[in-house]
Design a protein around this motif. Structure first.
Motif, PDB file in Angstrom:
ATOM      1  N   ILE A   7       1.305  -0.812  -0.071  1.00  0.00           N
ATOM      2  CA  ILE A   7       0.257  -0.314   0.111  1.00  0.00           C
ATOM      3  C   ILE A   7       0.716   1.474   0.017  1.00  0.00           C
ATOM      4  O   ILE A   7       0.362   2.229  -0.547  1.00  0.00           O
ATOM      5  N   ASN A   8       1.876   1.118   0.881  1.00  0.00           N
ATOM      6  CA  ASN A   8       2.307   2.138   1.040  1.00  0.00           C
ATOM      7  C   ASN A   8       3.966   2.330  -0.771  1.00  0.00           C
ATOM      8  O   ASN A   8       3.631   3.683  -0.755  1.00  0.00           O
ATOM      9  N   ILE A   9       3.885   1.273  -1.273  1.00  0.00           N
ATOM     10  CA  ILE A   9       4.814   1.362  -2.895  1.00  0.00           C
ATOM     11  C   ILE A   9       3.997   2.439  -3.983  1.00  0.00           C
ATOM     12  O   ILE A   9       4.134   2.733  -3.922  1.00  0.00           O
ATOM     13  N   GLU A  10       2.005   1.453  -4.073  1.00  0.00           N
ATOM     14  CA  GLU A  10       1.053   2.679  -4.399  1.00  0.00           C
ATOM     15  C   GLU A  10       0.987   3.658  -4.385  1.00  0.00           C
ATOM     16  O   GLU A  10       1.641   4.308  -5.201  1.00  0.00           O
ATOM     17  N   LYS A  11       0.926   4.643  -2.937  1.00  0.00           N
ATOM     18  CA  LYS A  11       0.799   5.407  -2.482  1.00  0.00           C
ATOM     19  C   LYS A  11       2.161   6.235  -3.616  1.00  0.00           C
ATOM     20  O   LYS A  11       1.772   7.672  -3.821  1.00  0.00           O
ATOM     21  N   LYS A  12       3.433   5.792  -3.053  1.00  0.00           N
ATOM     22  CA  LYS A  12       4.591   6.962  -3.399  1.00  0.00           C
ATOM     23  C   LYS A  12       4.869   6.821  -5.593  1.00  0.00           C
ATOM     24  O   LYS A  12       5.206   7.181  -5.862  1.00  0.00           O
ATOM     25  N   PHE A  13       4.197   5.444  -5.794  1.00  0.00           N
ATOM     26  CA  PHE A  13       4.372   5.288  -6.878  1.00  0.00           C
ATOM     27  C   PHE A  13       3.200   5.768  -7.620  1.00  0.00           C
ATOM     28  O   PHE A  13       3.513   7.126  -9.684  1.00  0.00           O
ATOM     29  N   ILE A  14       2.295   6.588  -7.340  1.00  0.00           N
ATOM     30  CA  ILE A  14       1.611   7.966  -8.005  1.00  0.00           C
ATOM     31  C   ILE A  14       2.253   9.177  -6.959  1.00  0.00           C
ATOM     32  O   ILE A  14       1.478  10.395  -8.114  1.00  0.00           O
ATOM     33  N   THR A  15       1.871   9.330  -5.959  1.00  0.00           N
ATOM     34  CA  THR A  15       2.061  10.386  -5.271  1.00  0.00           C
ATOM     35  C   THR A  15       3.518  11.532  -5.217  1.00  0.00           C
ATOM     36  O   THR A  15       4.144  12.076  -4.457  1.00  0.00           O
ATOM     37  N   GLY A  16       4.663  10.131  -5.436  1.00  0.00           N
ATOM     38  CA  GLY A  16       5.752  10.350  -4.464  1.00  0.00           C
ATOM     39  C   GLY A  16       6.350  11.494  -5.175  1.00  0.00           C
ATOM     40  O   GLY A  16       6.191  11.805  -6.336  1.00  0.00           O
ATOM     41  N   VAL A  17       7.238  11.720  -4.594  1.00  0.00           N
ATOM     42  CA  VAL A  17       8.082  13.652  -4.392  1.00  0.00           C
ATOM     43  C   VAL A  17       9.552  13.014  -4.908  1.00  0.00           C
ATOM     44  O   VAL A  17       9.919  12.239  -3.162  1.00  0.00           O
ATOM     45  N   LYS A  18      10.556  13.393  -5.889  1.00  0.00           N
ATOM     46  CA  LYS A  18      11.885  12.637  -5.834  1.00  0.00           C
ATOM     47  C   LYS A  18      12.607  13.525  -5.248  1.00  0.00           C
ATOM     48  O   LYS A  18      12.361  14.597  -4.800  1.00  0.00           O
ATOM     49  N   ASP A  19      13.241  12.491  -4.365  1.00  0.00           N
ATOM     50  CA  ASP A  19      14.397  12.711  -3.644  1.00  0.00           C
ATOM     51  C   ASP A  19      15.531  12.101  -3.036  1.00  0.00           C
ATOM     52  O   ASP A  19      15.423  11.351  -2.520  1.00  0.00           O
ATOM     53  N   ASP A  20      17.048  12.679  -3.454  1.00  0.00           N
ATOM     54  CA  ASP A  20      18.214  11.659  -4.010  1.00  0.00           C
ATOM     55  C   ASP A  20      18.787  11.782  -2.597  1.00  0.00           C
ATOM     56  O   ASP A  20      19.897  10.039  -2.520  1.00  0.00           O
ATOM     57  N   GLY A  21      18.249  11.914  -1.166  1.00  0.00           N
ATOM     58  CA  GLY A  21      18.696  12.268   0.044  1.00  0.00           C
ATOM     59  C   GLY A  21      19.486  12.507   0.465  1.00  0.00           C
ATOM     60  O   GLY A  21      19.792  12.583   1.335  1.00  0.00           O
ATOM     61  N   SER A  22      20.596  12.998  -0.702  1.00  0.00           N
ATOM     62  CA  SER A  22      21.657  13.939  -0.184  1.00  0.00           C
ATOM     63  C   SER A  22      21.762  14.880   0.395  1.00  0.00           C
ATOM     64  O   SER A  22      22.104  14.897   1.264  1.00  0.00           O
ATOM     65  N   SER A  23      20.702  15.644   1.268  1.00  0.00           N
ATOM     66  CA  SER A  23      19.942  16.720   2.429  1.00  0.00           C
ATOM     67  C   SER A  23      19.263  16.163   3.406  1.00  0.00           C
ATOM     68  O   SER A  23      20.189  16.154   4.499  1.00  0.00           O
ATOM     69  N   THR A  24      18.504  15.011   2.863  1.00  0.00           N
ATOM     70  CA  THR A  24      17.428  14.210   3.342  1.00  0.00           C
ATOM     71  C   THR A  24      18.566  13.482   4.583  1.00  0.00           C
ATOM     72  O   THR A  24      17.501  12.850   5.086  1.00  0.00           O
ATOM     73  N   GLY A  25      18.779  12.140   3.903  1.00  0.00           N
ATOM     74  CA  GLY A  25      19.458  11.172   4.593  1.00  0.00           C
ATOM     75  C   GLY A  25      18.467   9.952   4.155  1.00  0.00           C
ATOM     76  O   GLY A  25      18.582   8.731   4.146  1.00  0.00           O
ATOM     77  N   LYS A  26      17.273  10.532   3.012  1.00  0.00           N
ATOM     78  CA  LYS A  26      16.228   8.774   3.013  1.00  0.00           C
ATOM     79  C   LYS A  26      15.875   9.047   1.713  1.00  0.00           C
ATOM     80  O   LYS A  26      15.474  10.382   1.225  1.00  0.00           O
ATOM     81  N   ARG A  27      16.148   8.346   0.297  1.00  0.00           N
ATOM     82  CA  ARG A  27      16.014   8.554  -0.652  1.00  0.00           C
ATOM     83  C   ARG A  27      14.278   8.026  -1.243  1.00  0.00           C
ATOM     84  O   ARG A  27      13.929   7.036  -0.705  1.00  0.00           O
ATOM     85  N   GLN A  28      13.745   9.094  -1.225  1.00  0.00           N
ATOM     86  CA  GLN A  28      12.357   8.439  -2.255  1.00  0.00           C
ATOM     87  C   GLN A  28      12.287   8.633  -4.198  1.00  0.00           C
ATOM     88  O   GLN A  28      13.076   9.735  -4.065  1.00  0.00           O
ATOM     89  N   MET A  29      11.047   7.830  -4.361  1.00  0.00           N
ATOM     90  CA  MET A  29      11.062   7.974  -5.625  1.00  0.00           C
ATOM     91  C   MET A  29       9.945   8.773  -6.677  1.00  0.00           C
ATOM     92  O   MET A  29       9.498   9.791  -5.215  1.00  0.00           O
ATOM     93  N   GLY A  30      10.197   9.152  -7.376  1.00  0.00           N
ATOM     94  CA  GLY A  30       9.354  10.463  -8.131  1.00  0.00           C
ATOM     95  C   GLY A  30       7.726   9.918  -8.381  1.00  0.00           C
ATOM     96  O   GLY A  30       8.211   8.825  -9.043  1.00  0.00           O
ATOM     97  N   GLY A  31       7.058   9.728  -8.635  1.00  0.00           N
ATOM     98  CA  GLY A  31       5.815   9.384  -8.616  1.00  0.00           C
ATOM     99  C   GLY A  31       5.049   9.409 -10.076  1.00  0.00           C
ATOM    100  O   GLY A  31       5.708  10.533 -10.403  1.00  0.00           O
ATOM    101  N   LEU A  32       3.891   8.623 -10.303  1.00  0.00           N
ATOM    102  CA  LEU A  32       3.914   9.019 -11.894  1.00  0.00           C
ATOM    103  C   LEU A  32       3.214  10.595 -11.636  1.00  0.00           C
ATOM    104  O   LEU A  32       3.525  11.303 -13.472  1.00  0.00           O
TER     105      LEU A  32
END
Length: 287
Positions: A116-141
């Motif tokens: 379910i969490n993957i589904e949310k990120k696949f749709i609404t995720g905002v890309k962040d390479d983690g260089s400043s936050t420390g946590k990598r996040q994908m960009g969504g659809l």
């Protein structure tokens, strides 16, 4: 099927088959992608060349002529970030003794939560390479959608809205594929109301009716997917030939060291979304 007997301190249990079939109604977009298979990443950033077609105005040639002009499609380099998804599992020795399948049930529930969490990120995720936050996040659809495909409407989605967004994708000269619209309940109700009094028994009976499963247009058939994880003011339309799931680590169960009177482990996966071309994604926004 994975059972409690599978969980030992010395092995990993691959859950890629289980995640594909679990919670389909709760995660329709992810389930659609996994049913088509997925691509394999080899690093924390997944890179690809944009999938485009060249449309020269005139390619007719004189008989016997030499080939001196060569065509190469303009292909941008695109990328997305691999995001780690993890859910922990812990069952006390007492609970496990009372019900031997308890731990397996807990793992199954955590796997669904992870999907379910993957589904949310696949749709609404905002890309962040983690260089400043420390946590990598994908960009969504939604974040990949071509701005040229944007459609803005006031108050309500209409039949003209559906035609407009489909025409925008049609004009992009995309490769063959199926068109899907991801919608939340609010916009789905608006679409259903468009056709509530318009039935046609000369076609497939679920094309129109109280619940609309697909809409026939001059620019292709639009299949509707209801997902509670789509923003209430958005309808996201995409060509499935351009959208794929990507895994660096397929979903697995990994046992953790036993430190007390409980059995512990976690379900973990590392995934991202590939959009072969942003031209294949359109977003309708209702203001």
């Amino acid at each position: 099927m994975f059972k409690s007997a599978n969980f030992t301190n010395a092995e990993l249990v691959n859950l890629s088959k289980e995640i594909a079939v679990i919670g389909v109604q709760a995660t329709p977009f992810t389930s659609l992608l996994l049913a088509k298979g997925f691509e394999k990443a080899t690093s924390t950033i997944y890179t690809w060349r944009e999938k485009t077609l060249s449309h020269d105005e005139d390619i007719s040639a004189v008989e016997g002529s030499e080939t001196t002009v060569f065509t190469e499609s303009g292909r941008r380099e695109l990328n997305n970030v691999l995001e780690i998804f993890k859910k922990g599992v812990s069952v006390s020795g007492t609970a496990q003794a009372m019900q031997t399948a308890q731990f397996a049930n807990e793992v199954s529930d955590r796997l669904l939560e992870l999907k379910i969490n993957i589904e949310k990120k696949f749709i609404t995720g905002v890309k962040d390479d983690g260089s400043s936050t420390g946590k990598r996040q994908m960009g969504g659809l939604i974040s990949f959608a071509d701005p040229a495909n944007a459609v803005n409407v006031t108050d309500t989605v209409t039949e003209d809205t559906v035609k407009e967004v489909m025409k925008k994708l049609w004009l992009q000269d995309l490769a063959e594929g199926n068109y899907y619209a991801l919608v939340n309940a609010e916009i789905k109700e608006q679409i259903d109301s468009i056709y509530k009094d318009r039935y046609s028994y000369q076609h497939v009976t679920n094309d129109f009716g109280l619940v609309v499963d697909s809409i026939q247009t001059n620019y292709g058939t639009l299949n509707m997917i209801l997902s509670k994880h789509v923003p209430a003011d958005k309808m996201v339309v995409f060509n499935d030939a351009y959208v794929r799931a990507v895994f660096l680590r397929e979903p697995i169960f990994e046992p953790l060291a036993k430190t007390g009177d409980s059995v512990k482990g976690h379900v973990i996966a590392e995934a991202t979304l590939k959009i072969a071309s942003p031209k294949a994604v359109a977003v309708v926004t209702v203001a």
